[in-house]
Design a protein around this motif. Structure first.
Motif, short mmCIF file in Angstrom:
data_model
loop_
_atom_site.label_atom_id
_atom_site.label_comp_id
_atom_site.label_asym_id
_atom_site.label_seq_id
_atom_site.Cartn_x
_atom_site.Cartn_y
_atom_site.Cartn_z
N UNK A 198 9.96 2.13 4.99
CA UNK A 198 8.56 2.19 5.43
C UNK A 198 7.65 2.68 4.31
N UNK A 199 8.10 3.66 3.55
CA UNK A 199 7.31 4.16 2.42
C UNK A 199 7.09 3.07 1.38
N UNK A 200 8.13 2.30 1.10
CA UNK A 200 8.01 1.21 0.13
C UNK A 200 7.05 0.14 0.65
N UNK A 201 7.13 -0.16 1.96
CA UNK A 201 6.23 -1.15 2.53
C UNK A 201 4.78 -0.70 2.49
N UNK A 202 4.53 0.58 2.80
CA UNK A 202 3.17 1.10 2.77
C UNK A 202 2.62 1.09 1.35
N UNK A 203 3.47 1.43 0.37
CA UNK A 203 3.03 1.43 -1.02
C UNK A 203 2.60 0.03 -1.46
N UNK A 204 3.38 -0.98 -1.06
CA UNK A 204 3.04 -2.35 -1.44
C UNK A 204 1.77 -2.82 -0.75
#
Length: 258
Positions: free
Chosen positions: A100-106
């Motif tokens: 989820x953190x990676x998705x939000x960053x992108x």
């Protein structure tokens, strides 16, 4: 990076309390915490087929673990402990939070309304900086816990007392890290030249053969119920892959008609 370190630490520590096939089965269900965290954190919507596939995976893992724990009542050394299963659950939770953190960053990198704009990192950049910051977290913890000095002692003893038929500790560590790095490179190359669907199919099949090799090399014996649960887990994974592929094909057909 913190989520990555926490998930990896809990997973590695759980091997001391559960069998390796149990760890592989649990880690192959990353889809479940990813969907749950994606629903609550990223506000993503999933289809009924995707939730059915996740339920099939969950049921297979629960049946597998319950059968292993019931078998351990007669043999304490052969079963999986509750503490080890709790570590695996925590590891899966952190894996889902990491996704989820990676998705939000992108998404924030692509958003045009965010005042703090930044270039969306590539997959290789994400992996590079995740590992660099993870090293910052792990280094002081390993020194504080004494595991760093213990590791140096093991390497020193292995180097000072070499054997003809066995690899030294430093050779095994180099082989392990080299294999892991090469595997990550080929994962990203597969996604770049083919698709994530092909990559997921390859990695899922690899996990199944990992269990078979573990059974052969370490003498793990599975019952008929446990083998059924194994096929339920990987059947659920393939059900997820197929449902996503059908959805993608349907979207492409609608675009062509339009």
């Amino acid at each position: 990076s913190f989520c990555y370190v926490a998930a990896m630490t809990a997973s590695n520590e759980s091997i001391n309390y559960v069998s390796y096939p149990t760890v592989v089965l649990a880690k192959s269900s990353k889809l479940i915490p990813t969907m749950i965290m994606g629903y609550f954190v990223e506000k993503k919507a999933y289809s009924l087929k995707e939730w059915l596939g996740a339920s099939l995976i969950t049921a297979g893992i629960i049946i597998f673990n319950l059968s292993r724990m019931s078998a351990s009542k007669g043999d304490e050394k052969g079963g999986d402990s509750v503490f080890g299963l709790a570590l695996l659950a925590f590891s899966l939770f952190m894996d889902g939070l990491l996704s989820s953190c990676q998705g939000i960053m992108k998404e924030n990198g692509k958003s045009g309304n965010n005042q703090q704009q930044y270039r969306c990192p590539s997959a290789m950049e994400m992996m590079l900086f995740t590992n660099l910051y993870a090293a910052i977290f792990i280094a002081p913890l390993s020194v504080y816990s004494g595991q760093f000095s213990n590791g140096i002692d093991i390497i020193t003893k292995s180097t000072s007392n070499p054997t003809d038929n066995e690899l030294s500790a430093i050779q095994l560590i180099a082989l392990l890290n080299g294999s892991a790095a090469a595997g990550q490179v080929f994962v990203f190359l597969t996604i770049h030249h083919f698709s994530s669907l092909v990559c997921t199919t390859i990695t899922t099949t690899r996990k199944f053969f990992t269990i078979l090799l573990s059974v052969r090399n370490f003498g793990h014996v599975f019952s008929a119920v446990q083998w059924c649960s194994i096929f339920m887990v990987f059947g659920g994974l393939y059900f997820e892959i197929v449902s996503k592929n059908i959805g993608t094909s349907g979207d492409k057909k609608k675009m062509k008609k339009a």
